[in-house]
Design a protein around this motif. Structure first.
Motif, PDB file in Angstrom:
ATOM      1  N   THR A  52       0.846  -1.187   0.000  1.00  0.00           N
ATOM      2  CA  THR A  52       0.000   0.000   0.000  1.00  0.00           C
ATOM      3  C   THR A  52       0.882   1.237   0.000  1.00  0.00           C
ATOM      4  N   GLY A  87      -2.296   5.480   6.291  1.00  0.00           N
ATOM      5  CA  GLY A  87      -3.725   5.231   6.492  1.00  0.00           C
ATOM      6  C   GLY A  87      -4.181   3.947   5.836  1.00  0.00           C
ATOM      7  N   ARG A  88      -3.754   3.730   4.592  1.00  0.00           N
ATOM      8  CA  ARG A  88      -4.129   2.504   3.889  1.00  0.00           C
ATOM      9  C   ARG A  88      -3.480   1.273   4.532  1.00  0.00           C
ATOM     10  N   ALA A  89      -2.253   1.432   4.997  1.00  0.00           N
ATOM     11  CA  ALA A  89      -1.576   0.306   5.661  1.00  0.00           C
ATOM     12  C   ALA A  89      -2.311  -0.065   6.946  1.00  0.00           C
ATOM     13  N   ARG A  90      -2.702   0.944   7.723  1.00  0.00           N
ATOM     14  CA  ARG A  90      -3.465   0.662   8.951  1.00  0.00           C
ATOM     15  C   ARG A  90      -4.782  -0.030   8.642  1.00  0.00           C
ATOM     16  N   PHE A  91      -5.464   0.443   7.597  1.00  0.00           N
ATOM     17  CA  PHE A  91      -6.736  -0.161   7.214  1.00  0.00           C
ATOM     18  C   PHE A  91      -6.536  -1.626   6.824  1.00  0.00           C
ATOM     19  N   GLN A  92      -5.496  -1.900   6.040  1.00  0.00           N
ATOM     20  CA  GLN A  92      -5.236  -3.268   5.616  1.00  0.00           C
ATOM     21  C   GLN A  92      -4.894  -4.163   6.810  1.00  0.00           C
TER      22      GLN A  92
END
Length: 89
Positions: free
Chosen positions: A56, A60-65
């Motif tokens: 990612t 933010g996207r890494a945390r979501f994943q």
């Protein structure tokens, strides 16, 4: 106060070359090993689901994943516990 022969906390001391660990050190190693085993089993299970690499861009996207992967792991674990006859709640 108990003085340790090692300087870093949560690191298991090794047995000296010509001796044995004291009873306190053996007990401490056992406590650390229990916690470590529980945590490493979780990371190992997540690693088998493909959690070694995040592809990612952005935090933010890494945390979501990671949040989704943790949720999937937890749901999978609940189904395993239910199949074994353990009630999770």
């Amino acid at each position: 106060m108990y003085k340790c022969s090692y300087s870093r906390p949560k690191i298991q001391p090794k047995e000296p070359p010509l001796g044995v660990l004291s009873i306190k050190e053996q007990d401490r190693n056992q406590r650390i090993a229990r916690t470590r085993a529980r945590v490493e089993h979780v990371f190992g299970g997540m690693g088998q689901m493909g959690a070694q690499v995040l592809k990612t861009i952005g935090l933010g996207r890494a945390r979501f994943q990671l949040t989704l992967r943790c949720a999937v792991y937890n749901m999978r674990r609940v189904t395993q516990l239910e199949a074994a006859g353990v009630r999770p709640f």
